[in-house]
Design a protein around this motif. Sequence first.
Motif, PDB file in Angstrom:
ATOM      1  N   LYS A 210      -7.651  -1.977   4.556  1.00 39.16           N
ATOM      2  CA  LYS A 210      -6.702  -2.700   5.401  1.00 39.16           C
ATOM      3  C   LYS A 210      -5.297  -2.591   4.830  1.00 39.16           C
ATOM      4  N   GLU A 211      -4.314  -2.857   5.686  1.00 38.63           N
ATOM      5  CA  GLU A 211      -2.930  -2.847   5.238  1.00 38.63           C
ATOM      6  C   GLU A 211      -2.610  -4.122   4.450  1.00 38.63           C
ATOM      7  N   ARG A 212      -1.613  -4.013   3.596  1.00 42.26           N
ATOM      8  CA  ARG A 212      -1.165  -5.183   2.867  1.00 42.26           C
ATOM      9  C   ARG A 212      -0.514  -6.156   3.841  1.00 42.26           C
ATOM     10  N   GLU A 213      -0.821  -7.431   3.705  1.00 44.19           N
ATOM     11  CA  GLU A 213      -0.281  -8.430   4.617  1.00 44.19           C
ATOM     12  C   GLU A 213       0.316  -9.605   3.841  1.00 44.19           C
TER      13      GLU A 213
ATOM     14  N   GLN B 271      -4.246  -7.454   0.019  1.00 39.47           N
ATOM     15  CA  GLN B 271      -4.728  -6.221   0.618  1.00 39.47           C
ATOM     16  C   GLN B 271      -6.222  -6.109   0.392  1.00 39.47           C
TER      17      GLN B 271
ATOM     18  N   TRP C 299       6.985  -5.838  -7.327  1.00 36.99           N
ATOM     19  CA  TRP C 299       5.571  -6.180  -7.167  1.00 36.99           C
ATOM     20  C   TRP C 299       4.911  -6.404  -8.523  1.00 36.99           C
TER      21      TRP C 299
END
Length: 121
Positions: free
Chosen positions: A42-45, A38, A111
Amino acid sequence: QVQLVESGGGSVQAGGSLRLSCAASGYFSSYCMAWFRQAPGKEREGVAATDYVGRPSYADSVRGRFTISKDTASRTLFLQMNSLKPEDTAMYYCAASTSCPGGWPGANKYWGQGTQVTVSS
């Protein structure tokens, strides 16, 4: 339940390499695992994933540069990152799930706390 602890992040120049590690507790072989990242704003990818038997999947943006692997004996997940680019700068997270739709961790992911990767041009 599994606990994940990432390490190996740092600052490198473009073109350099880093190797991230994710130490896992629990029954390692029963989890589908992946690296996500991330960047600020921005979004986590998803970056790379490995299923129960070690088959890898990669995001298009890193295919050919990054390699995901795991060592069952030490219960460690790795991400070898070569030819790093400034756009690879992000917080990198390890994730695990007992479900593995399409080769990526599914619902109810565990996570880690993340490790920062910074690539300068």
